[in-house]
Structures are given as structure tokens and as C-alpha cells.
Design a protein around this motif. Structure first.
Motif, PDB file in Angstrom:
ATOM      1  N   LYS A 193       0.825  -1.218   0.000  1.00 15.12           N
ATOM      2  CA  LYS A 193       0.000   0.000   0.000  1.00 15.12           C
ATOM      3  C   LYS A 193       0.855   1.263   0.000  1.00 15.12           C
ATOM      4  N   GLY A 194       2.149   1.093   0.199  1.00 14.07           N
ATOM      5  CA  GLY A 194       3.052   2.233   0.150  1.00 14.07           C
ATOM      6  C   GLY A 194       3.241   2.963   1.463  1.00 14.07           C
ATOM      7  N   LYS A 195       3.112   2.241   2.564  1.00 15.41           N
ATOM      8  CA  LYS A 195       3.324   2.870   3.869  1.00 15.41           C
ATOM      9  C   LYS A 195       4.767   3.373   3.937  1.00 15.41           C
ATOM     10  N   PRO A 196       4.950   4.674   4.140  1.00 14.07           N
ATOM     11  CA  PRO A 196       6.298   5.244   4.082  1.00 14.07           C
ATOM     12  C   PRO A 196       7.213   4.856   5.246  1.00 14.07           C
ATOM     13  N   THR A 197       6.665   4.312   6.305  1.00 18.81           N
ATOM     14  CA  THR A 197       7.497   3.986   7.461  1.00 18.81           C
ATOM     15  C   THR A 197       7.815   2.495   7.565  1.00 18.81           C
ATOM     16  N   CYS A 198       7.588   1.727   6.507  1.00 20.09           N
ATOM     17  CA  CYS A 198       7.948   0.303   6.533  1.00 20.09           C
ATOM     18  C   CYS A 198       9.455   0.164   6.728  1.00 20.09           C
ATOM     19  N   GLU A 199       9.834  -0.870   7.438  1.00 19.96           N
ATOM     20  CA  GLU A 199      11.246  -1.108   7.747  1.00 19.96           C
ATOM     21  C   GLU A 199      12.030  -1.424   6.470  1.00 19.96           C
ATOM     22  N   LEU A 200      13.089  -0.668   6.238  1.00 17.66           N
ATOM     23  CA  LEU A 200      13.877  -0.805   5.020  1.00 17.66           C
ATOM     24  C   LEU A 200      14.457  -2.205   4.852  1.00 17.66           C
ATOM     25  N   GLU A 201      15.021  -2.755   5.895  1.00 16.80           N
ATOM     26  CA  GLU A 201      15.644  -4.085   5.804  1.00 16.80           C
ATOM     27  C   GLU A 201      14.641  -5.137   5.334  1.00 16.80           C
ATOM     28  N   LYS A 202      13.444  -5.103   5.891  1.00 12.69           N
ATOM     29  CA  LYS A 202      12.409  -6.059   5.491  1.00 12.69           C
ATOM     30  C   LYS A 202      11.955  -5.800   4.053  1.00 12.69           C
ATOM     31  N   ALA A 203      11.827  -4.534   3.692  1.00 11.68           N
ATOM     32  CA  ALA A 203      11.410  -4.194   2.328  1.00 11.68           C
ATOM     33  C   ALA A 203      12.429  -4.684   1.312  1.00 11.68           C
ATOM     34  N   LEU A 204      13.698  -4.546   1.623  1.00  7.69           N
ATOM     35  CA  LEU A 204      14.750  -5.038   0.739  1.00  7.69           C
ATOM     36  C   LEU A 204      14.719  -6.564   0.640  1.00  7.69           C
ATOM     37  N   LEU A 205      14.438  -7.230   1.751  1.00  3.06           N
ATOM     38  CA  LEU A 205      14.325  -8.683   1.757  1.00  3.06           C
ATOM     39  C   LEU A 205      13.180  -9.136   0.847  1.00  3.06           C
ATOM     40  N   VAL A 206      12.035  -8.473   0.949  1.00  4.08           N
ATOM     41  CA  VAL A 206      10.877  -8.801   0.112  1.00  4.08           C
ATOM     42  C   VAL A 206      11.235  -8.613  -1.361  1.00  4.08           C
ATOM     43  N   ALA A 207      11.859  -7.490  -1.677  1.00  2.57           N
ATOM     44  CA  ALA A 207      12.250  -7.225  -3.066  1.00  2.57           C
ATOM     45  C   ALA A 207      13.181  -8.324  -3.575  1.00  2.57           C
ATOM     46  N   THR A 208      14.149  -8.702  -2.770  1.00  2.00           N
ATOM     47  CA  THR A 208      15.090  -9.751  -3.160  1.00  2.00           C
ATOM     48  C   THR A 208      14.373 -11.079  -3.377  1.00  2.00           C
ATOM     49  N   MET A 209      13.464 -11.426  -2.495  1.00  3.60           N
ATOM     50  CA  MET A 209      12.714 -12.678  -2.620  1.00  3.60           C
ATOM     51  C   MET A 209      11.899 -12.715  -3.914  1.00  3.60           C
ATOM     52  N   LEU A 210      11.449 -11.549  -4.376  1.00  2.52           N
ATOM     53  CA  LEU A 210      10.665 -11.472  -5.608  1.00  2.52           C
ATOM     54  C   LEU A 210      11.541 -11.353  -6.853  1.00  2.52           C
ATOM     55  N   GLY A 211      12.860 -11.230  -6.647  1.00  6.24           N
ATOM     56  CA  GLY A 211      13.768 -11.108  -7.778  1.00  6.24           C
ATOM     57  C   GLY A 211      13.917  -9.679  -8.280  1.00  6.24           C
ATOM     58  N   ILE A 212      13.448  -8.725  -7.489  1.00  3.07           N
ATOM     59  CA  ILE A 212      13.594  -7.312  -7.853  1.00  3.07           C
ATOM     60  C   ILE A 212      15.006  -6.892  -7.503  1.00  3.07           C
ATOM     61  N   LYS A 213      15.722  -6.363  -8.472  1.00  7.00           N
ATOM     62  CA  LYS A 213      17.088  -5.896  -8.245  1.00  7.00           C
ATOM     63  C   LYS A 213      17.068  -4.377  -8.128  1.00  7.00           C
ATOM     64  N   LEU A 214      17.546  -3.884  -7.009  1.00 10.75           N
ATOM     65  CA  LEU A 214      17.611  -2.446  -6.784  1.00 10.75           C
ATOM     66  C   LEU A 214      19.037  -1.975  -7.014  1.00 10.75           C
ATOM     67  N   GLU A 215      19.160  -0.822  -7.618  1.00 11.87           N
ATOM     68  CA  GLU A 215      20.474  -0.297  -7.945  1.00 11.87           C
ATOM     69  C   GLU A 215      20.511   1.188  -7.605  1.00 11.87           C
ATOM     70  N   ALA A 216      21.564   1.608  -6.972  1.00 14.37           N
ATOM     71  CA  ALA A 216      21.752   3.027  -6.681  1.00 14.37           C
ATOM     72  C   ALA A 216      22.542   3.656  -7.819  1.00 14.37           C
ATOM     73  N   VAL A 217      22.040   4.753  -8.318  1.00 13.19           N
ATOM     74  CA  VAL A 217      22.736   5.484  -9.367  1.00 13.19           C
ATOM     75  C   VAL A 217      23.262   6.766  -8.735  1.00 13.19           C
ATOM     76  N   LEU A 218      24.572   6.882  -8.686  1.00 19.83           N
ATOM     77  CA  LEU A 218      25.191   8.032  -8.058  1.00 19.83           C
ATOM     78  C   LEU A 218      25.180   9.237  -9.006  1.00 19.83           C
ATOM     79  N   PRO A 219      25.045  10.412  -8.430  1.00 24.14           N
ATOM     80  CA  PRO A 219      25.066  11.604  -9.279  1.00 24.14           C
ATOM     81  C   PRO A 219      26.475  11.853  -9.826  1.00 24.14           C
TER      82      PRO A 219
END
Length: 73
Positions: A43-69
Motif C-alpha cells: 500500500k506504500g506505507k512510508p514507514t515500513c522497515e527498510l531491511e524487510k522491504a529489501l528482503l521482500v524485493a530480493t525474494m521477488l527477484g527485484i534488483k535495486l540499484e543506486a545510481v550516483l550523481p
């Protein structure tokens, strides 16, 4: 797929989960989180725990990448 806020990230998670034919209950069990966390994340709750959110993304195969300026020297 760029996202700008928690709602965009939640939609990405939800869409990926559904495309993978995984229920919220199955995803929560696989990640070791509660269903409440998965619902709130999707639902997009802004205060969800980052560590858990990253775990969920990883479990789904979502790859997150930081693009530096670009830094001018």
C-alpha cells in the motif's frame, strides 16, 4: 523501473508478486514477515522497515540499484 516514493515501490512489489502468482501469505512466509507488513508495504506505507522491504524485493527477484550523481571535479 524508477520509483519516487513508497507508493511507487509498493506498487512495484505488488505487481511483481501478482505476476509471480504468489499470495501475500506465501510471500510473508517466505520472507519471515507478517502479512500485515506485506499489505502495508504494497500500500506504500512510508514507514515500513527498510531491511524487510529489501528482503521482500530480493525474494521477488527485484534488483535495486543506486545510481550516483555525476560529481564535477
Amino acid at each position: 523501473m524508477p520509483f519516487r516514493n513508497a507508493k511507487d515501490f509498493g506498487k512495484l512489489v505488488r505487481d511483481t508478486r501478482k505476476a509471480s502468482n504468489i499470495t501475500q501469505k506465501e510471500l510473508a512466509a517466505a520472507c519471515g514477515t507478517g502479512m500485515r507488513f506485506i499489505r502495508e508495504l504494497e500500500k506504500g506505507k512510508p514507514t515500513c522497515e527498510l531491511e524487510k522491504a529489501l528482503l521482500v524485493a530480493t525474494m521477488l527477484g527485484i534488483k535495486l540499484e543506486a545510481v550516483l550523481p555525476a560529481i564535477k571535479e
